[in-house]
Design an enzyme around this catalytic site. Sequence first.
Site, PDB file in Angstrom:
ATOM      1  N   TYR A  32      29.402  15.856 -87.732  1.00  0.00           N
ATOM      2  CA  TYR A  32      29.313  16.213 -89.147  1.00  0.00           C
ATOM      3  C   TYR A  32      30.534  17.004 -89.584  1.00  0.00           C
ATOM      4  O   TYR A  32      31.352  17.432 -88.761  1.00  0.00           O
ATOM      5  CB  TYR A  32      28.024  17.004 -89.411  1.00  0.00           C
ATOM      6  CG  TYR A  32      28.037  18.457 -88.980  1.00  0.00           C
ATOM      7  CD1 TYR A  32      27.968  18.809 -87.635  1.00  0.00           C
ATOM      8  CD2 TYR A  32      28.122  19.486 -89.915  1.00  0.00           C
ATOM      9  CE1 TYR A  32      27.966  20.146 -87.244  1.00  0.00           C
ATOM     10  CE2 TYR A  32      28.115  20.820 -89.527  1.00  0.00           C
ATOM     11  CZ  TYR A  32      28.039  21.147 -88.195  1.00  0.00           C
ATOM     12  OH  TYR A  32      28.040  22.468 -87.811  1.00  0.00           O
ATOM     13  N   ARG A  51      39.622  16.152 -88.370  1.00  0.00           N
ATOM     14  CA  ARG A  51      38.746  16.625 -87.291  1.00  0.00           C
ATOM     15  C   ARG A  51      37.586  15.653 -87.077  1.00  0.00           C
ATOM     16  O   ARG A  51      37.176  15.400 -85.944  1.00  0.00           O
ATOM     17  CB  ARG A  51      38.220  18.024 -87.602  1.00  0.00           C
ATOM     18  CG  ARG A  51      37.378  18.576 -86.436  1.00  0.00           C
ATOM     19  CD  ARG A  51      36.969  20.014 -86.640  1.00  0.00           C
ATOM     20  NE  ARG A  51      36.169  20.162 -87.848  1.00  0.00           N
ATOM     21  CZ  ARG A  51      35.846  21.335 -88.389  1.00  0.00           C
ATOM     22  NH1 ARG A  51      36.264  22.466 -87.835  1.00  0.00           N
ATOM     23  NH2 ARG A  51      35.119  21.400 -89.482  1.00  0.00           N
ATOM     24  N   ARG A 100      14.597   3.006 -78.454  1.00  0.00           N
ATOM     25  CA  ARG A 100      15.212   4.196 -77.880  1.00  0.00           C
ATOM     26  C   ARG A 100      15.797   3.862 -76.514  1.00  0.00           C
ATOM     27  O   ARG A 100      15.123   3.261 -75.678  1.00  0.00           O
ATOM     28  CB  ARG A 100      14.158   5.296 -77.733  1.00  0.00           C
ATOM     29  CG  ARG A 100      14.689   6.590 -77.137  1.00  0.00           C
ATOM     30  CD  ARG A 100      13.606   7.667 -77.135  1.00  0.00           C
ATOM     31  NE  ARG A 100      14.093   8.925 -76.576  1.00  0.00           N
ATOM     32  CZ  ARG A 100      14.000   9.264 -75.293  1.00  0.00           C
ATOM     33  NH1 ARG A 100      13.452   8.422 -74.423  1.00  0.00           N
ATOM     34  NH2 ARG A 100      14.470  10.425 -74.857  1.00  0.00           N
ATOM     35  N   LYS A 150      32.444  18.354 -83.239  1.00  0.00           N
ATOM     36  CA  LYS A 150      31.508  18.923 -84.217  1.00  0.00           C
ATOM     37  C   LYS A 150      30.220  18.098 -84.279  1.00  0.00           C
ATOM     38  O   LYS A 150      30.023  17.306 -85.203  1.00  0.00           O
ATOM     39  CB  LYS A 150      32.182  19.025 -85.592  1.00  0.00           C
ATOM     40  CG  LYS A 150      31.476  19.985 -86.541  1.00  0.00           C
ATOM     41  CD  LYS A 150      32.370  20.340 -87.713  1.00  0.00           C
ATOM     42  CE  LYS A 150      31.645  21.112 -88.805  1.00  0.00           C
ATOM     43  NZ  LYS A 150      31.119  22.410 -88.383  1.00  0.00           N
ATOM     44  N   GLU A 182      32.744  32.323 -80.329  1.00  0.00           N
ATOM     45  CA  GLU A 182      32.801  32.239 -81.788  1.00  0.00           C
ATOM     46  C   GLU A 182      31.461  32.647 -82.362  1.00  0.00           C
ATOM     47  O   GLU A 182      30.535  32.985 -81.622  1.00  0.00           O
ATOM     48  CB  GLU A 182      33.183  30.815 -82.224  1.00  0.00           C
ATOM     49  CG  GLU A 182      32.239  29.753 -81.693  1.00  0.00           C
ATOM     50  CD  GLU A 182      32.699  28.320 -81.953  1.00  0.00           C
ATOM     51  OE1 GLU A 182      33.408  28.062 -82.929  1.00  0.00           O
ATOM     52  OE2 GLU A 182      32.302  27.450 -81.153  1.00  0.00           O
TER      53      GLU A 182
HETATM   54  N1  PDD Z   1      30.373  25.418 -89.451  1.00  0.00           N
HETATM   55  N2  PDD Z   1      32.633  27.309 -85.312  1.00  0.00           N
HETATM   56  C1  PDD Z   1      31.438  26.699 -85.449  1.00  0.00           C
HETATM   57  C2  PDD Z   1      30.505  26.670 -84.292  1.00  0.00           C
HETATM   58  C3  PDD Z   1      31.090  26.096 -86.680  1.00  0.00           C
HETATM   59  O1  PDD Z   1      29.913  25.475 -86.817  1.00  0.00           O
HETATM   60  C4  PDD Z   1      32.012  26.161 -87.772  1.00  0.00           C
HETATM   61  C5  PDD Z   1      31.721  25.529 -89.099  1.00  0.00           C
HETATM   62  C6  PDD Z   1      33.240  26.833 -87.571  1.00  0.00           C
HETATM   63  C7  PDD Z   1      34.287  26.937 -88.653  1.00  0.00           C
HETATM   64  O2  PDD Z   1      34.899  25.688 -88.917  1.00  0.00           O
HETATM   65  P1  PDD Z   1      35.486  25.344 -90.357  1.00  0.00           P
HETATM   66  O3  PDD Z   1      36.431  26.438 -90.714  1.00  0.00           O
HETATM   67  O4  PDD Z   1      36.150  24.051 -90.178  1.00  0.00           O
HETATM   68  O5  PDD Z   1      34.297  25.306 -91.293  1.00  0.00           O
HETATM   69  C8  PDD Z   1      33.515  27.371 -86.325  1.00  0.00           C
HETATM   70  C9  PDD Z   1      29.999  24.763 -90.701  1.00  0.00           C
HETATM   71  C10 PDD Z   1      30.530  25.448 -91.903  1.00  0.00           C
HETATM   72  C11 PDD Z   1      28.495  24.577 -90.719  1.00  0.00           C
HETATM   73  O6  PDD Z   1      27.967  24.234 -89.675  1.00  0.00           O
HETATM   74  O7  PDD Z   1      27.864  24.720 -91.764  1.00  0.00           O
END
Ligand code: PDD
Length: 286
Positions: A32, A51, A100, A150, A182
């Site tokens: 996503y 990304r 599945r 992601k 993070e």
């Molecule tokens: N999350 N680290 C994690 C684990 C994240 O899920 C996100 C973003 C970031 C920051 O990435 P970016 O600057 O590209 O948004 C770092 C999004 C916003 C979410 O899950 O809603």
Amino acid sequence: MRTVYVNGDYLPETDAKISIFDRGFLMADGVYEVTSVLDGKLIDFDGHVARLERSLAELEMASPVTSEDLLEIHRALVARNGIEEGMVYLQITRGAPADRDFVFPDPDETPSSLVVFTQNKPGLADNPAAKKGMRVISIDDMRWGRRDIKTVQLLYPSMGKMMAKKAGADDAWMVQDGFVTEGTSNNAYIVKGGKIITRARSNDILHGITRAAVLRFAAEAQMEVEERNFTIAEAREADEAFITSASTFVMPVVEIDGVKLGDGTPGRVAPRLREIYLEESRKAAI
Ligand code: PDD
């Protein structure tokens, strides 16, 4: 009612449907992106698409549409839903095979699913939380080893937010082998003696699009940046801390595990970076 996009169609949200066999639903086999919208325009869109393509490639998943199509879909939804400030959420999953099965389906027989929807968030840029700063707790990082992809497997980050909430905090910073990775949905930074410190990119963290922009702006403003690991103990001794993400931009952190940083109010660096980020991003928005 909100208009959403599902596999080629723009539909009212209540008419949008995905199969129960969709691998996103059954196996979290999906990726996503979240792109913010300011002044009705997309922030850092090219970075999010780049990304996304990387996440898809790492999982050998095909995109059902081109990046040009994605831009058109994002713009169409922002316009149809009258979004001035908010977010666009995009999800691609490995589609819905006939049954599945752990083995990936043949992409020629099972096309990927694409869902896109908007979230209206008036006041996203002028968020009062940015003036107060947020409080975080530290928790073990129990996620899988490819956090640079992601994916939609957000159960542990979601549990982390709940742990924070139960502890009376706003978010959690995750710790692996003694070092902060993070935040649950954001990248983490500390500031000491004017120097911005944040973990270097690797498979251990998501390579934030906001992170890339903020580090670039910091360097342009002659701020010193050090990409290295830091501990919670070091963070508690820091002058300032902050997070970055597409939904929070730059957000000061004023307390870690109940310990106030400095005088417990946002310092100078984070609010300044927020200002620069918002200004520059608005200028470059498409
Ligand atoms: N999350 N680290 C994690 C684990 C994240 O899920 C996100 C973003 C970031 C920051 O990435 P970016 O600057 O590209 O948004 C770092 C999004 C916003 C979410 O899950 O809603």
